[in-house]
Design an enzyme around this catalytic site. Structure first.
Site, PDB file in Angstrom:
ATOM      1  N   GLY A  32       0.825  -1.391  -0.019  1.00 30.79           N
ATOM      2  CA  GLY A  32      -0.008   0.008  -0.001  1.00 30.79           C
ATOM      3  C   GLY A  32       0.901   1.241  -0.068  1.00 30.79           C
TER       4      GLY A  32
ATOM      5  N   ASN B 208       1.530   2.855  -2.666  1.00 28.20           N
ATOM      6  CA  ASN B 208       0.740   3.771  -3.618  1.00 28.20           C
ATOM      7  C   ASN B 208      -0.532   4.368  -2.913  1.00 28.20           C
ATOM      8  OD1 ASN B 208       1.831   3.891  -6.698  1.00 28.20           O
ATOM      9  ND2 ASN B 208       2.195   2.080  -5.996  1.00 28.20           N
TER      10      ASN B 208
ATOM     11  N   HIS C  46       0.590   0.159 -13.331  1.00 30.88           N
ATOM     12  CA  HIS C  46       1.465  -0.905 -13.603  1.00 30.88           C
ATOM     13  C   HIS C  46       2.691  -0.536 -13.712  1.00 30.88           C
ATOM     14  CE1 HIS C  46       2.148  -4.795 -15.367  1.00 30.88           C
ATOM     15  NE2 HIS C  46       2.600  -4.326 -16.417  1.00 30.88           N
TER      16      HIS C  46
ATOM     17  N   ASP D  36      -4.413  -5.351 -18.154  1.00 33.57           N
ATOM     18  CA  ASP D  36      -3.364  -4.099 -18.427  1.00 33.57           C
ATOM     19  C   ASP D  36      -3.633  -3.599 -19.885  1.00 33.57           C
ATOM     20  OD1 ASP D  36      -2.452  -4.236 -15.934  1.00 33.57           O
ATOM     21  OD2 ASP D  36      -0.919  -5.641 -16.426  1.00 33.57           O
TER      22      ASP D  36
HETATM   23  C1  GRF Z   1       2.977  -1.490  -7.568  1.00 31.20           C
HETATM   24  O1  GRF Z   1       4.288  -1.236  -8.374  1.00 31.20           O
HETATM   25  C2  GRF Z   1       1.776  -1.924  -8.523  1.00 31.20           C
HETATM   26  O2  GRF Z   1       1.868  -1.355  -9.891  1.00 31.20           O
HETATM   27  C3  GRF Z   1       2.205  -3.219  -8.834  1.00 31.20           C
HETATM   28  O3  GRF Z   1       2.449  -3.684  -7.157  1.00 31.20           O
HETATM   29  C4  GRF Z   1       2.961  -2.614  -6.799  1.00 31.20           C
HETATM   30  C5  GRF Z   1       2.151  -2.175  -5.384  1.00 31.20           C
HETATM   31  O4  GRF Z   1       2.807  -1.581  -4.369  1.00 31.20           O
HETATM   32  N1  GRF Z   1       0.763  -3.964  -9.333  1.00 31.20           N
HETATM   33  P1  GRF Z   1       2.291  -0.964  -3.042  1.00 31.20           P
HETATM   34  O5  GRF Z   1       1.330  -1.945  -2.586  1.00 31.20           O
HETATM   35  O6  GRF Z   1       1.450   0.293  -3.555  1.00 31.20           O
HETATM   36  O7  GRF Z   1       3.346  -0.621  -2.261  1.00 31.20           O
END
Ligand code: GRF
Length: 206
Positions: free
Chosen positions: A16, A18, A111, A147
């Site tokens: 998490g 992001n 992605h 995607d």
């Molecule tokens: C990101 O690179 C996303 O694109 C991929 O997994 C990662 C998730 O990271 N599918 P986080 O959970 O937000 O740290």
């Protein structure tokens, strides 16, 4: 979307980071969006803990708890709909959403590769194995494919000698977080149109 803050439901499956970048961004009212709920397809993940620490409501809908995929599709769509989102953001959410969600709400996904190269669950590993010198990240609208939705924004990240999957993914994620925050904020503030595969910021006729 109204001139009030856009309502975001964010979906996560992992650490998490992001989501955290979005939680930090929405603290500023000028960002134009707020996170009304965080959903997940599994329990016990740091992404849910981040939401709880931020005081954001959470829900979990596990595929394994449903006899069939379409039952999960309907249930997660209902859970999302309960929070009346203007935009659903998949932030490291490792499931393909079905028609009940995709037809009801705009859904954005991120992605860790430059689509259309290296789609799927192992975009970083696949790019490294192919030997590309430049990879990156893509923010796109989700559709029924893996995607394959219209691309909104991309940013390049060089592959460095000696990179392994973890090191490269960490550098991509640094870029990915700010690209996601910028993109979601612009969508919330400016609106958008999609014509065929072409995404443009700005309200229709604006
Ligand atoms: C990101 O690179 C996303 O694109 C991929 O997994 C990662 C998730 O990271 N599918 P986080 O959970 O937000 O740290």
């Amino acid at each position: 979307m109204s001139s009030q803050a856009a309502r975001l439901v964010v979906l996560v499956s992992g650490s998490g980071t992001n989501l955290q970048a979005l939680l930090d961004a929405v603290a500023d009212e000028a960002y134009g969006a707020r996170i009304v709920a965080v959903g997940a397809d599994r329990d016990g993940i740091e992404g849910l803990a981040r939401a709880e620490r931020a005081g954001v409501p959470t829900f979990v809908e596990r595929l394994a708890d449903h006899p069939r995929r379409d039952a999960w599709d309907r249930e997660i769509a209902a859970r999302i709909a309960g929070h009346r989102p203007d935009l659903v953001v998949c932030a490291g959410f490792m499931k393909i959403l079905g028609a009940p969600t995709l037809t009801a709400f705009p859904v954005l996904n991120t992605h860790p590769a430059l689509l259309p190269s290296f789609p799927g669950a192992h975009g970083v590993r696949d790019a490294l194995a192919y030997g590309v010198r430049i990879t990156g990240c893509t923010v796109m609208l989700a559709d029924a494919g893996v995607d394959t939705g219209p691309i909104i924004a991309q940013e390049a990240v060089p592959v460095l000698d000696g990179d392994d999957e973890a090191a490269l993914h960490e550098r991509i994620k640094t870029v990915e977080r700010s690209l996601l925050v910028d993109t979601v904020g612009r969508m919330a503030r400016e609106g958008w149109t999609v014509t065929g595969r072409t995404f443009r910021f700005g309200r229709p006729g604006g």
